[in-house]
Design a protein around this motif. Structure first.
Motif, mmCIF file in Angstrom:
data_model
loop_
_atom_site.group_PDB
_atom_site.id
_atom_site.type_symbol
_atom_site.label_atom_id
_atom_site.label_comp_id
_atom_site.label_asym_id
_atom_site.label_seq_id
_atom_site.Cartn_x
_atom_site.Cartn_y
_atom_site.Cartn_z
ATOM 1 N N ASP A 111 0.893 -1.510 0.166
ATOM 2 C CA ASP A 111 -0.460 0.356 0.002
ATOM 3 C C ASP A 111 0.535 1.054 0.426
ATOM 4 O O ASP A 111 0.548 2.417 0.001
ATOM 5 C CB ASP A 111 -0.742 0.124 1.472
ATOM 6 N N ARG A 161 10.907 13.393 5.107
ATOM 7 C CA ARG A 161 10.077 13.286 3.893
ATOM 8 C C ARG A 161 9.476 12.816 4.995
ATOM 9 O O ARG A 161 8.385 11.944 5.091
ATOM 10 C CB ARG A 161 11.001 12.159 3.552
ATOM 11 N N LEU A 175 -2.655 8.394 5.684
ATOM 12 C CA LEU A 175 -3.028 8.326 4.660
ATOM 13 C C LEU A 175 -3.046 9.448 3.460
ATOM 14 O O LEU A 175 -3.941 9.784 3.187
ATOM 15 C CB LEU A 175 -4.004 6.842 4.155
ATOM 16 N N ILE A 194 -3.798 11.175 0.342
ATOM 17 C CA ILE A 194 -4.457 11.085 -0.545
ATOM 18 C C ILE A 194 -3.720 10.548 -2.026
ATOM 19 O O ILE A 194 -4.173 9.737 -3.125
ATOM 20 C CB ILE A 194 -5.886 12.157 -0.735
ATOM 21 N N GLU A 195 -2.851 11.770 -1.719
ATOM 22 C CA GLU A 195 -2.439 12.016 -3.528
ATOM 23 C C GLU A 195 -1.516 10.874 -3.510
ATOM 24 O O GLU A 195 -0.840 10.521 -5.305
ATOM 25 C CB GLU A 195 -1.645 13.236 -3.286
ATOM 26 N N ASP A 196 -0.882 9.992 -2.971
ATOM 27 C CA ASP A 196 -0.522 8.893 -3.623
ATOM 28 C C ASP A 196 -1.184 7.812 -4.900
ATOM 29 O O ASP A 196 -1.417 7.065 -4.597
ATOM 30 C CB ASP A 196 -0.189 8.115 -2.046
ATOM 31 N N GLY A 197 -1.038 8.847 -5.664
ATOM 32 C CA GLY A 197 -2.376 8.044 -6.648
ATOM 33 C C GLY A 197 -1.969 6.836 -7.342
ATOM 34 O O GLY A 197 -2.038 6.272 -7.389
ATOM 35 N N GLU A 198 -0.575 7.098 -7.751
ATOM 36 C CA GLU A 198 0.645 6.047 -7.987
ATOM 37 C C GLU A 198 0.540 4.942 -7.163
ATOM 38 O O GLU A 198 0.797 3.565 -8.070
ATOM 39 C CB GLU A 198 1.082 5.973 -9.244
ATOM 40 N N GLY A 245 -0.471 2.521 -6.104
ATOM 41 C CA GLY A 245 -1.526 0.912 -6.378
ATOM 42 C C GLY A 245 -1.315 0.547 -7.831
ATOM 43 O O GLY A 245 -1.377 -0.452 -7.799
ATOM 44 N N TYR A 283 -9.161 4.935 -6.482
ATOM 45 C CA TYR A 283 -8.759 3.855 -6.950
ATOM 46 C C TYR A 283 -9.648 2.993 -5.153
ATOM 47 O O TYR A 283 -9.004 3.560 -4.630
ATOM 48 C CB TYR A 283 -7.049 3.219 -6.162
ATOM 49 N N LEU A 286 -8.613 5.969 -2.484
ATOM 50 C CA LEU A 286 -8.000 6.738 -2.751
ATOM 51 C C LEU A 286 -8.214 7.761 -4.513
ATOM 52 O O LEU A 286 -8.416 7.215 -4.935
ATOM 53 C CB LEU A 286 -6.551 5.996 -3.542
ATOM 54 N N LYS A 287 -8.238 8.539 -4.403
ATOM 55 C CA LYS A 287 -8.303 9.939 -5.376
ATOM 56 C C LYS A 287 -7.473 9.878 -6.539
ATOM 57 O O LYS A 287 -6.814 10.901 -5.576
ATOM 58 C CB LYS A 287 -9.771 11.609 -5.247
ATOM 59 N N ALA A 288 -6.991 9.230 -7.066
ATOM 60 C CA ALA A 288 -5.744 9.219 -8.090
ATOM 61 C C ALA A 288 -6.033 10.658 -8.614
ATOM 62 O O ALA A 288 -5.059 11.399 -9.371
ATOM 63 C CB ALA A 288 -5.337 8.570 -8.504
ATOM 64 N N LYS A 291 -7.851 13.572 -10.269
ATOM 65 C CA LYS A 291 -9.161 15.007 -9.520
ATOM 66 C C LYS A 291 -9.677 15.900 -10.873
ATOM 67 O O LYS A 291 -8.907 16.507 -10.972
ATOM 68 C CB LYS A 291 -8.702 15.761 -8.608
ATOM 69 N N GLY A 295 3.719 8.900 -7.238
ATOM 70 C CA GLY A 295 2.025 9.841 -6.551
ATOM 71 C C GLY A 295 2.441 10.629 -7.581
ATOM 72 O O GLY A 295 0.401 11.328 -6.990
ATOM 73 N N GLY A 331 0.230 10.985 -10.484
ATOM 74 C CA GLY A 331 -1.348 10.341 -11.071
ATOM 75 C C GLY A 331 -1.208 10.004 -12.442
ATOM 76 O O GLY A 331 -1.648 9.793 -13.231
ATOM 77 N N THR A 357 -1.498 6.400 -13.415
ATOM 78 C CA THR A 357 -3.288 6.329 -13.404
ATOM 79 C C THR A 357 -3.668 7.393 -14.475
ATOM 80 O O THR A 357 -4.556 6.256 -15.540
ATOM 81 C CB THR A 357 -3.332 6.722 -12.282
ATOM 82 N N LYS A 366 -0.613 15.534 -7.414
ATOM 83 C CA LYS A 366 -1.765 15.260 -6.508
ATOM 84 C C LYS A 366 -2.848 15.619 -7.517
ATOM 85 O O LYS A 366 -4.335 15.578 -6.674
ATOM 86 C CB LYS A 366 -1.974 16.383 -5.560
#
Lengths: 342, 276
Positions: A147, A322, A330, A332-336, A338, B13, B21-23, B25, B44, B46, B49, B216
């Motif tokens: 994760d 960091r 957690l 939210i901006e850790d988009g990639e 997953g 996701y 997790l909103k990748a 927006k 991270g 996006g 994605t 983000k």
């Protein structure tokens, strides 16, 4: 003391087949304990083959002729091979692909457990390893490594290696795929690891700017042979050698060459942007040179982060910073996170 | 209408129960046919994605994406989209399907039932485009990481896509390999293929005609490389100027009268003017 001693090492892939390839050709090499060695050379020059001999992942093809000795132990000696492997920590390319446990703590504990250490010792080592790589124990220990973001995963993987407290740390392209801030953080982490955990570091890299800034010795391979061996200034400063060996040079040296072609001569041993900046300011008659701190390439990039995220600018250690920003729950901006490893 | 239309797209996701997790927006973006776009942003942000949304691997949670007028949310048209949008990922080992290189490159064309001569022709030109022709009979497992990636690119090229998306496809290559691949990509773009190159490498981003940076999951910067490098917004996206541009900026801050450069050559040009 020599951390690594290699004599007459040759290695042939697919021996006696049409695909036969001589990957290492009679390598002689010793690495002094405490040195930071950069191993460079084009794809296919033999770098990976060489480092895989250091912990017996590849076995000597000719035990009579060749030898690989690490901290006095022969890589060909099966009795001490396990011990030897504990002393050579290998961080392969994209080490996060090797994560497997369901929590960060279990993943990092895997190596120490195999060393049959006591439960307290294992727990102590895991905590210390997480601290060194900048992962907050309370926040990360129980999380699934899958994760996490790409940079975090990589730090978990590195923590798993350093929890074994290797004397020699071998890293194969450790910053590949990381963004500029992730790169800067990891490179300063490697410097820190050398100071605090593994006195000898062998870094495999294609990035000559990183090599120029970090290493105190460069070993360049070409077609399985050592074609250059010296300090970054010696190696990069000798443009004939660089051309013969087919090496790339740092961006700063490239700019020096481009200026020389236009009739502006600068010192050929300039290998970092800081040095180039100082030389140019001198040439331009700007009396600002003494204002420059001995900042490295990386502190520059870290400054970029400070400008971007002013809230944390008071802290000096980028890794610490960091980790503290990771505490914001957690993210939210850790988009990639997953999607990256699908 | 633009070739690629991204309209108010969000993507979520599901992580585990109750946590998502909103990748991406509320992102809107148009890419015209034939453009060469560098898509950048920190880990991270996006980028990947978005790439997976563009060829229908993911479907938008909100909003819509049209490729050549076809919605990626239309399940019946997903293969049309995938034929139009070819993707090369970061890790070549996950993209190899056959043991022999030319078979690997032929996999796509065979799957769409092309005649043999056409397959041979496509495999030839694709391998040549990535400089791997001499390896065609070799086993892919014998190749280095960089060579494998060039084969993966050839496999996508053999499908003759209209859009080529490279998802950090050069991040594992050595400088020579990277240059070679980027030269191929530039050539393909000159021949009309739309290129979207996802990269953190700002020197590579500078090769594109347009740089789009995400932060983000939102669009943060969109412009030419020189606009983006001089915007002062890169660091807020977790990115850094390429070394030559950073040096020009530093010199300027020290009172040197020099323009912001995007490449080493433009920096050298600026310095020559001052020093001669």
């Amino acid at each position: 003391m020599q951390a690594v001693e290699i004599k007459n090492l040759s290695y042939i892939y697919s021996k006696k087949t049409p695909n036969e390839k001589l990957a290492l050709d009679n390598i002689d090499l010793s690495v002094e304990e405490g040195s930071f060695v950069a191993l460079i050379g084009a794809t296919g020059s033999g770098k990976s083959t060489l480092i895989q001999h250091l912990n017996g992942l590849l076995v000597l093809q000719n035990k009579k002729r060749s030898s690989v000795t690490v901290n006095g132990m022969s890589a060909a000696n099966k009795k001490t091979l396990r011990q030897l492997r504990y002393q050579v920590g290998m961080v392969f390319q994209y080490p996060e692909y090797q994560l497997f446990a369901d929590t960060v703590e279990k993943d990092i504990a895997f190596g120490p457990k195999n060393m049959k250490l006591s439960a307290e010792e294992i727990s102590e080592r895991v905590k210390r390893a997480m601290e060194v790589v900048g992962l907050n124990y309370a926040e990360f220990a129980e999380r699934s490594p899958f994760d996490l973001s790409g940079g975090e995963k990589r730090r978990v993987a590195i923590a798993g290696v350093i929890a074994m407290r290797p004397k020699i740390l071998v890293l194969d392209e450790p910053v590949a795929g990381l963004d500029p801030i992730g790169r800067a953080e990891l490179l300063s982490l490697i410097k820190k690891l050398q100071k605090e955990v593994s006195p000898t570091v062998i870094l495999v890299s294609h990035n000559m700017d990183d090599v120029a800034a970090l290493a105190d010795r460069i070993i360049a391979l070409k077609d399985g042979r050592i074609v250059a061996d010296g300090t970054p200034k010696q190696v990069f400063g000798d443009r004939e050698l660089v051309a013969d060996a087919g090496l790339d040079i740092p961006a700063a040296a490239r700019i020096v060459d481009k200026l020389a072609q236009r009739g502006i001569q600068l010192d050929k041993t300039i290998i970092t942007m800081e040095e180039l900046k100082a030389a140019l300011l001198g040439l331009l008659g700007k009396t600002g040179t003494e204002k420059f701190q001995a900042a490295t390439l990386f502190s520059d990039e870290v400054n970029a982060e400070e400008r971007g995220d002013g809230s944390n600018s008071s802290e000096s250690d980028p890794i610490e910073r960091r980790s503290s920003s990771n505490e914001n729950a957690l993210s939210i901006e850790d988009g990639e996170g997953g999607g990256k490893d699908v | 209408m633009a070739f690629v239309e991204i309209k108010n797209v969000s993507y979520v996701y599901p992580l585990r129960e109750g946590v998502s997790l909103k990748a991406i927006k509320n992102l809107s973006l148009q890419i015209e046919a034939g453009e060469f776009v560098a898509l950048t942003g920190m880990n991270g942000s996006g980028k990947s994605t978005l790439a997976k949304l563009l060829n229908g691997l993911f479907k938008p949670s909100e909003g819509e994406i049209l490729v050549d007028g076809i919605s990626t949310s239309d399940d019946k048209r997903v293969f049309d989209i995938r034929k139009k949008v070819g993707m090369v990922f970061q890790n070549p080992d996950n993209q190899t399907v056959a043991t022999i290189i030319e078979d690997d490159v032929a996999f796509g064309p065979e799957n769409i039932g092309l005649p043999r001569e056409e397959i041979v022709e496509r495999v030839d030109s694709a391998l040549e485009a990535v400089g791997m022709s001499e390896y065609r009979k070799k086993q892919s497992s014998k190749l280095s990481g960089g060579q494998k990636q060039r084969v993966a690119i050839a496999g996508v090229l053999a499908m003759r896509p209209e859009v080529l998306i490279l998802d950090e496809a050069t991040s594992m290559l050595d400088p020579a390999g990277r240059e070679e691949v980027m030269a191929v990509v530039k050539k393909l773009n000159a021949q009309g293929i739309t290129v979207i190159n996802i990269t953190h490498n700002m020197e590579e981003a500078a090769l594109a005609k347009r740089v789009v940076a995400l932060r983000k999951g939102r669009l943060a910067i969109d412009g030419t490389p020189s606009q983006v490098f001089s915007s002062g917004l890169l660091s807020s996206c977790g990115l850094a100027l390429p070394p030559a541009a950073a040096l020009a900026k530093d010199l300027k801050e020290q009172g040197v009268d020099i323009c912001l450069a995007t490449t080493e050559d433009s920096l050298v040009e600026g310095l020559c003017k001052l020093l001669k």
